[in-house]
Design a protein around this motif. Sequence first.
Motif, short mmCIF file in Angstrom:
data_model
loop_
_atom_site.label_atom_id
_atom_site.label_comp_id
_atom_site.label_asym_id
_atom_site.label_seq_id
_atom_site.Cartn_x
_atom_site.Cartn_y
_atom_site.Cartn_z
N ILE A 9 -10.81 1.74 3.52
CA ILE A 9 -9.74 2.01 4.49
C ILE A 9 -8.47 2.37 3.75
CG2 ILE A 9 -10.70 0.49 6.26
CD1 ILE A 9 -8.64 -1.59 5.43
N ASP A 10 -7.57 3.02 4.47
CA ASP A 10 -6.26 3.37 3.91
C ASP A 10 -5.20 2.45 4.51
OD1 ASP A 10 -7.18 5.52 2.38
OD2 ASP A 10 -7.19 6.82 4.14
N LEU A 11 -4.50 1.75 3.64
CA LEU A 11 -3.42 0.88 4.07
C LEU A 11 -2.12 1.36 3.43
CD1 LEU A 11 -4.93 -2.69 3.76
CD2 LEU A 11 -4.42 -1.45 5.85
N GLN A 12 -1.25 1.90 4.21
CA GLN A 12 0.07 2.34 3.76
C GLN A 12 -0.02 3.14 2.46
OE1 GLN A 12 2.22 -1.31 3.55
NE2 GLN A 12 2.24 -1.58 5.76
N SER A 13 -0.73 4.23 2.52
CA SER A 13 -0.92 5.18 1.43
C SER A 13 -1.62 4.59 0.19
CB SER A 13 0.42 5.81 1.01
OG SER A 13 1.20 4.87 0.30
N SER A 14 -2.44 3.57 0.40
CA SER A 14 -3.26 3.06 -0.70
C SER A 14 -4.67 2.80 -0.17
CB SER A 14 -2.67 1.77 -1.29
OG SER A 14 -2.71 0.75 -0.33
N ASN A 15 -5.65 3.06 -1.00
CA ASN A 15 -7.04 2.85 -0.61
C ASN A 15 -7.44 1.41 -0.84
OD1 ASN A 15 -7.42 5.50 0.15
ND2 ASN A 15 -8.12 6.13 -1.89
#
Length: 162
Positions: free
Chosen positions: A34-40
């Motif tokens: 998943i992507d959380l605030q521009s981080s994988n």
Amino acid sequence: MATGKPVKTIILRGLALLSFFVAAILLFVSYEKIDLQSSNFIVKYLDWDGFLLCAIVDCIGCCYNLVVIIIPPGSQLWKTVIVLDVIVNIVVGTSLGAGWQTYILVNGGNIHAKWCRICGITPYFCSKILGSLITSTFGFVISIILLLYTLHVSVDPFLVGH
């Protein structure tokens, strides 16, 4: 067991084999990215030792039941099957305990450690893990029933003939 394998035993071993196999496959393919605030953020079963232990023990349970199904009816190896059934059931039971406890921790988090629940952001991963644990528990119950049946047939608890 020298007269031949009862059909009940073969069916129960086949169900245990199938459930351990499905549980191991579900664990091996359980991951989510998943992507959380521009981080994988990638979650895999390898990230938790409890799930890794369950995967290994599910493979052991699957292989063990396959070997027992293959043993010829008149073989001397049947003398060790009851002892190995007990050992495999103990190992499967302990790994299930570790797996369920890890799932509870992943699903609910830990307020005291300030660890948020992972299942809130990775529901696909958690549903696969839950499916694997339920399937493995089903295989464990079948193995216990099979062990009790084998003990009843081999030992005859009341020392009364059939």
